[in-house]
Design an enzyme around this catalytic site. Structure first.
Site, PDB file in Angstrom:
ATOM      1  N   LEU A 106       0.854  -1.187   0.000  1.00  0.00           N
ATOM      2  CA  LEU A 106       0.000   0.000   0.000  1.00  0.00           C
ATOM      3  C   LEU A 106       0.891   1.238   0.000  1.00  0.00           C
ATOM      4  O   LEU A 106       1.997   1.216   0.528  1.00  0.00           O
ATOM      5  CB  LEU A 106      -0.892   0.026   1.242  1.00  0.00           C
ATOM      6  CG  LEU A 106      -1.907  -1.100   1.407  1.00  0.00           C
ATOM      7  CD1 LEU A 106      -2.807  -0.814   2.595  1.00  0.00           C
ATOM      8  CD2 LEU A 106      -2.734  -1.329   0.165  1.00  0.00           C
ATOM      9  N   ASP A 107       0.389   2.321  -0.568  1.00  0.00           N
ATOM     10  CA  ASP A 107       1.110   3.591  -0.469  1.00  0.00           C
ATOM     11  C   ASP A 107       0.247   4.564   0.338  1.00  0.00           C
ATOM     12  O   ASP A 107      -0.816   4.193   0.833  1.00  0.00           O
ATOM     13  CB  ASP A 107       1.462   4.136  -1.857  1.00  0.00           C
ATOM     14  CG  ASP A 107       0.236   4.384  -2.717  1.00  0.00           C
ATOM     15  OD1 ASP A 107      -0.866   4.615  -2.173  1.00  0.00           O
ATOM     16  OD2 ASP A 107       0.383   4.372  -3.955  1.00  0.00           O
ATOM     17  N   SER A 108       0.696   5.799   0.465  1.00  0.00           N
ATOM     18  CA  SER A 108      -0.019   6.745   1.330  1.00  0.00           C
ATOM     19  C   SER A 108      -1.426   7.044   0.810  1.00  0.00           C
ATOM     20  O   SER A 108      -2.350   7.250   1.586  1.00  0.00           O
ATOM     21  CB  SER A 108       0.785   8.030   1.501  1.00  0.00           C
ATOM     22  OG  SER A 108       1.059   8.590   0.237  1.00  0.00           O
TER      23      SER A 108
END
Length: 82
Positions: free
Chosen positions: A38-40
């Site tokens: 996941l990213d931000s």
């Protein structure tokens, strides 16, 4: 009131349906960023989905320390009890 297993199941459903994560990768100790990739932006989307499902307002600060699947479960469990 949801228990930890129900929260984990709800979280797993979101991760699989929304983020196309392999269910086999979703373990309590799995890192959201390294292992689940996941990213931000994904994290923001996850918070929004969790808010919709729990009906609780989640402050972004509360999720800054979240690193693993278990951390998310702990955070949601805390919210549900407040």
């Amino acid at each position: 009131m949801q228990n930890r297993d129900q929260i984990l199941a709800m979280l797993s459903t979101i991760l699989v349906d929304e983020f196309e994560i392999d269910p086999a990768d979703i373990r309590p100790d799995a890192s959201l960023y390294e292992e689940l990739d996941l990213d931000s932006i994904d994290a923001v989307d996850l918070v929004i989905k969790l808010q919709q499902l729990t009906g609780k307002k989640i402050q972004p600060e509360e999720f800054k320390t979240v690193r693993t699947v278990n951390d998310v479960v702990n955070a949601i469990e805390g919210l549900m009890q407040s």
